[in-house]
Write an enzyme that holds these catalytic residues in place. Structure first.
Site, PDB file in Angstrom:
ATOM      1  N   GLY A  79       0.815  -1.211   0.000  1.00  0.00           N
ATOM      2  CA  GLY A  79       0.000   0.000   0.000  1.00  0.00           C
ATOM      3  C   GLY A  79       0.846   1.258   0.000  1.00  0.00           C
TER       4      GLY A  79
ATOM      5  CB  VAL B  83      -3.925 -10.284   6.128  1.00  0.00           C
ATOM      6  CG1 VAL B  83      -2.576 -10.102   5.468  1.00  0.00           C
ATOM      7  CG2 VAL B  83      -4.810  -9.052   5.949  1.00  0.00           C
TER       8      VAL B  83
ATOM      9  CG  ASN C 247      -6.149 -14.240  10.661  1.00  0.00           C
ATOM     10  OD1 ASN C 247      -6.550 -15.049  11.500  1.00  0.00           O
ATOM     11  ND2 ASN C 247      -6.750 -14.076   9.498  1.00  0.00           N
TER      12      ASN C 247
ATOM     13  CB  ALA D 253      -1.648   0.961  10.785  1.00  0.00           C
TER      14      ALA D 253
ATOM     15  CE1 TYR E 124     -10.033   2.365   7.148  1.00  0.00           C
ATOM     16  CE2 TYR E 124     -10.518   4.496   8.115  1.00  0.00           C
ATOM     17  CZ  TYR E 124      -9.598   3.562   7.685  1.00  0.00           C
ATOM     18  OH  TYR E 124      -8.247   3.812   7.811  1.00  0.00           O
TER      19      TYR E 124
ATOM     20  CE1 TYR F 259      -4.221 -12.760  20.064  1.00  0.00           C
ATOM     21  CE2 TYR F 259      -6.190 -11.391  19.870  1.00  0.00           C
ATOM     22  CZ  TYR F 259      -5.502 -12.555  19.568  1.00  0.00           C
ATOM     23  OH  TYR F 259      -6.093 -13.512  18.782  1.00  0.00           O
TER      24      TYR F 259
END
Length: 521
Positions: free
Chosen positions: A212, A259, A301, A316, A347, A361
């Site tokens: 990107g 991904v 993932n 990000a 979004y 996490y």
């Protein structure tokens, strides 16, 4: 009298896919799916609240797919207490779970006109106990309601207090309540085998979204700093030309993968930078489901990979987590004002939900996470037709067409030149002091430029550059704002990143000129 056969699903215990499909085949008369929850269990960061978020992000959309395939009405009972809480706050698992579920439902309503009804209910209601009281009026007022001609999410939303209870004996619900546990399918994991598994003398970094605009610039910088870089991308919304100049580097390799599907990278990794996203309006308006999947499934993932490799993780995120902010400048502790069912919710919530996954996490595994809330970034290498402000203006100018501004043009943005954004991301990647932060809230950083300009001012600045190089001016046309959720103000507070050593050097006029020269070659 029509008898309804319902699947009433406790949102905390969304069921196993195979068990559900088997039951569905045995009973061809299911008329509706109803999603309930027990608000007494949705407190702070409890394991129940975490499960609620996980179900909303990953399991709810699977059942929406099923409902759409079988043309089943869906009733989603959603807690109303999801405002004024940020994606990293103590109640984020509940609030972001509700918001993410609303974003999924909203996408199905707006883009596929699925028959979904959303009941916003106060969280103090004991929905499992009062379920018959909730479902009866839902059936009478919602399932039997004819579809409205305009696809409008607000037309499908009802507050619990607006519904009228009629007859609790109309249906027998006790025999059809089912509780299962949905398991994700990890049987098909794509194996990425690096060309050089060891690279003992180099730090190894994996970058999703590496082809990107920001990703390719970051890859180039890391290669120049002698990192070994493994870039991943699906080319969903970027150009393959971005990585061609990078293939000459011996310490670089690229793998084309999606991904959102499970994958693994053999060998050690020191860090993962998760940039994969559907970042511009041109794409996330057309690809709402891919946007949500990339931000949620793709982030999970990448986090799973970081956990397996014990790797530092840089996520990000985006200034879109602030929505249409009520304060300016926006500080990292501001919870935001984002509409979970608005035009850009797919979004916004992909990023807010991604941050909550990072919190998960961090809370559960102590993963070394850093969150970058990236504000508008521009520069050479952008897609000239990606639907963003600066590229829209330059594309119009090169074609001698008017620069089009939505609304008054008094809405503000803060624009960061690509080299400044890359410098800040490098700080987050390399700074070891961040690892000492005990709270996830201390690991989030605004990334951008804290100079604020109206869209009108950007057009005027660019017109001066156009006149300098092309000898003419283009007109500036204002048209009606098509997105009522378009933020009116965007200006980051950069105190946190500046304390780590960042100092912006490139002005908007300088950056616009360099970018215009790039595209005007």
């Amino acid at each position: 009298m029509k008898h309804w056969v319902l699947f009433i699903i406790n949102f905390l215990y969304i069921f196993n896919t195979e068990a559900f499909f088997l039951t569905s085949k045995q009973n061809d008369h299911i008329n509706a799916l109803i999603f309930s929850h027990d608000p007494m269990l949705l407190e702070t960061d409890s394991s129940y609240a975490q499960q609620y978020f996980f179900n909303a992000a990953f399991k709810f959309p699977l059942l929406l797919q099923y409902a759409e395939k079988h043309t089943l009405p869906v009733i989603f009972l959603c807690p109303t207490q999801f405002d004024n809480v940020g994606p990293l706050d103590k109640n984020a698992y509940t609030t972001e779970g509700a918001r993410v579920a609303l974003a999924w439902a909203s996408a199905y309503i707006r883009f596929r006109n699925s028959d979904i009804r959303i009941i916003l209910m106060p969280t103090e209601k004991k929905s499992l106990i009062q379920l018959p009281h909730l479902v009866n009026p839902s059936l009478n007022k919602i399932i039997h309601q004819t579809n409205v001609p305009e696809i409008n999410v607000e037309n499908r939303m009802f507050f619990l207090n607006d519904l009228v209870y009629e007859n609790e004996n109309s249906y027998n619900f006790q025999n059809i309540i089912e509780r299962f546990s949905l398991e994700s399918d990890n049987s098909k994991v794509l194996k990425v085998i690096p060309k050089n598994k060891q690279s003992e003398n180099l730090k190894r970094v994996a970058i999703t979204g590496g082809a990107g605009f920001i990703g390719s610039h970051l890859v180039k910088k890391l290669l120049d700093l002698n990192y070994y870089v493994i870039a991943l991308d699906s080319f969903l919304c970027c150009n393959k030309e971005n990585i061609k100049p990078l293939l000459k580097y011996k310490n670089f390799e690229f793998h084309e993968i999606d991904v959102t599907q499970p994958y693994d990278i053999e060998g050690n990794l020191d860090a993962i930078i998760h940039l994969a996203s559907v970042p511009s309006p041109q794409y996330y308006y057309k690809l709402p489901f891919e946007t949500l999947a990339t931000g949620l499934h793709g982030t999970k993932n990448a986090l799973d990979l970081a956990l397996r490799k014990n790797a530092r993780f840089v996520f990000a995120s985006s200034s879109e987590v602030y929505g249409d902010p009520e304060i300016s400048p926006q500080t990292e502790d501001y919870p935001g004002n984002a509409n979970p069912w608005g035009m850009r919710s797919q979004y916004d919530q992909s990023k807010r939900g991604g941050e909550t996954l990072c919190k998960w996490y961090f809370d559960n595994y102590g993963l070394d996470i850093r969150i970058a809330r990236i504000f508008n970034t521009y520069g050479p290498g952008m897609n000239l037709h990606d639907g963003r402000v600066v590229t829209n203006f330059i594309a119009a100018a090169l074609d001698r067409k008017p620069m089009v501004i939505y609304g008054s043009g008094n809405q503000t943005r803060s624009f960061s030149f690509i080299t400044n954004t890359i410098e800040q991301l490098l700080i987050l990647l390399e700074n070891n002091e961040i690892a000492k932060a005990q709270l996830i809230q201390e690991r989030v950083f605004n990334i951008g430029n804290d100079e604020e300009f109206t869209i009108n001012e950007v057009a005027i600045k660019l017109n001066k550059i156009i006149e300098k190089y092309l000898g003419y001016l283009v007109s500036i046309n204002h048209i009606e704002q098509i997105d009522p959720t378009d933020p009116k103000k965007r200006k980051p507070c950069l105190n946190r990143i500046k304390k780590l050593g960042f100092n912006s050097t490139i002005t908007l006029s300088q950056g616009l000129e360099e970018m215009f020269i790039f595209f005007g070659k």
